[in-house]
Enzyme design. Structure first.
Site, mmCIF file in Angstrom:
data_model
loop_
_atom_site.group_PDB
_atom_site.id
_atom_site.type_symbol
_atom_site.label_atom_id
_atom_site.label_comp_id
_atom_site.label_asym_id
_atom_site.label_seq_id
_atom_site.Cartn_x
_atom_site.Cartn_y
_atom_site.Cartn_z
ATOM 1 N N ARG A 56 11.774 -0.012 -9.670
ATOM 2 C CA ARG A 56 10.852 0.627 -8.720
ATOM 3 C C ARG A 56 10.190 1.876 -9.306
ATOM 4 O O ARG A 56 9.055 2.217 -8.952
ATOM 5 C CB ARG A 56 11.600 0.981 -7.424
ATOM 6 C CG ARG A 56 10.698 1.427 -6.262
ATOM 7 C CD ARG A 56 11.509 1.597 -4.986
ATOM 8 N NE ARG A 56 10.683 1.828 -3.811
ATOM 9 C CZ ARG A 56 10.626 2.978 -3.130
ATOM 10 N NH1 ARG A 56 11.377 4.004 -3.514
ATOM 11 N NH2 ARG A 56 9.853 3.096 -2.065
ATOM 12 N N ILE B 36 4.131 3.160 -1.157
ATOM 13 C CA ILE B 36 5.049 2.080 -1.518
ATOM 14 C C ILE B 36 6.095 2.044 -0.418
ATOM 15 O O ILE B 36 6.635 3.079 -0.021
ATOM 16 C CB ILE B 36 5.679 2.333 -2.911
ATOM 17 C CG1 ILE B 36 6.608 1.178 -3.313
ATOM 18 C CG2 ILE B 36 6.408 3.652 -2.980
ATOM 19 C CD1 ILE B 36 7.116 1.293 -4.750
ATOM 20 N N SER B 37 6.346 0.869 0.138
ATOM 21 C CA SER B 37 7.190 0.764 1.324
ATOM 22 C C SER B 37 8.640 1.133 1.050
ATOM 23 O O SER B 37 9.130 1.074 -0.090
ATOM 24 C CB SER B 37 7.133 -0.671 1.885
ATOM 25 O OG SER B 37 5.860 -0.973 2.388
ATOM 26 N N GLN B 38 9.326 1.509 2.106
ATOM 27 C CA GLN B 38 10.756 1.775 2.047
ATOM 28 C C GLN B 38 11.483 0.545 1.507
ATOM 29 O O GLN B 38 11.202 -0.578 1.932
ATOM 30 C CB GLN B 38 11.252 2.105 3.462
ATOM 31 C CG GLN B 38 12.730 2.362 3.571
ATOM 32 C CD GLN B 38 13.164 2.496 5.023
ATOM 33 O OE1 GLN B 38 12.397 2.208 5.939
ATOM 34 N NE2 GLN B 38 14.396 2.928 5.244
ATOM 35 N N PRO B 39 12.400 0.705 0.563
ATOM 36 C CA PRO B 39 13.109 -0.447 -0.004
ATOM 37 C C PRO B 39 13.754 -1.351 1.039
ATOM 38 O O PRO B 39 13.740 -2.579 0.891
ATOM 39 C CB PRO B 39 14.154 0.201 -0.924
ATOM 40 C CG PRO B 39 13.487 1.467 -1.365
ATOM 41 C CD PRO B 39 12.726 1.948 -0.165
#
Length: 246
Positions: free
Chosen positions: A68, A94-97
């Site tokens: 990431r 970038i989205s939350q994992p």
């Protein structure tokens, strides 16, 4: 004098070793594993609400494998493995994992599936998908983000991702139908073109709702009779989907 010089030399070597260690690359793998553990814990904690306390092992392995930190700006790299969204420029994130893993899990992917992603962004979600299926098609409307994502994905060796700059509302009709469609920005309504491009038995995961208001993560499935079944899964907050139907 000889003993003293040796002693001073030893101190110098120790100091150099200390500097070398402080300048060493972080242990990204350990951070990824810690992030994956945190995501698994969160899945268990919200499992009563989502109905999915355990995420698919293949999805979790992809989360542990994809770097990431390569998909975020240099100034954000120290935060890359925190379980939260991060800015990537152009007012995008970038989205939350956890959300990446959860949305991917909802798609119930098979290795031979053809997947369409709307909203490439950093390219991280596309990389996760590419670990799981043969072919990923991804569309990004912001040219600068699309080109950056393409460069990163190529540098990491993801040869099974086709990426283009365009309006996600229109999907990718030349490559349809798709076994799975994932949308990483929120339209106010499900784009009709995307529904048309979903194969029989296919699944679409999409956040729907206006910005700064209630949004729902939806799972849409096309049955054998062609009808669409819709289920609201989780309250979410996504950046708005840009583009339009015209």
């Amino acid at each position: 004098m000889l003993t003293r010089r040796l002693r001073y030399s030893g101190v110098g070597l120790l100091w150099l070793a200390s500097v070398s260690c402080s300048m060493a690359e972080p242990d990204w793998e350990a951070r990824r594993m810690a992030m994956a553990d945190e995501v698994a814990t969160m899945a268990r904690e919200v499992g009563t609400y989502t109905g999915r306390p355990t995420l698919d092992a293949r999805v979790m392995q992809a989360l542990a494998d994809v770097p990431r930190h390569e998909f975020v700006p240099p100034q954000a790299r120290s935060h890359a493995y925190q379980n939260r969204p991060l800015p990537i420029g152009a007012d995008q994130t970038i989205s939350q994992p956890f959300i990446v893993a959860f949305m991917t899990d909802l798609l119930a992917l098979e290795p031979t599936d053809r997947v369409l992603e709307i909203g490439t962004g950093s390219g991280y979600q596309a990389a996760i998908l590419a670990e799981l299926v043969d072919t990923v098609y991804s569309i990004e409307i912001i040219a600068s983000l699309g080109e950056q994502a393409k460069s990163v994905l190529q540098s990491l060796g993801y040869g099974n991702i086709q990426l283009r700059i365009g309006d996600g509302y229109q999907g990718w009709p030349e490559q349809a139908p798709f076994d799975a469609i994932i949308v990483t920005a929120a339209p106010e309504q499900v784009p009709p073109a995307l529904l048309e491009q979903l194969a029989v038995g296919g699944r679409m995961v999409i956040p729907v709702g206006p910005q700064q208001a209630h949004q729902e993560l939806m799972l849409l499935t096309r049955g054998s009779d062609g009808e669409i079944e819709q289920r609201n899964v989780l309250a979410v907050g996504f950046v708005p989907m840009t583009g339009g139907e015209d």
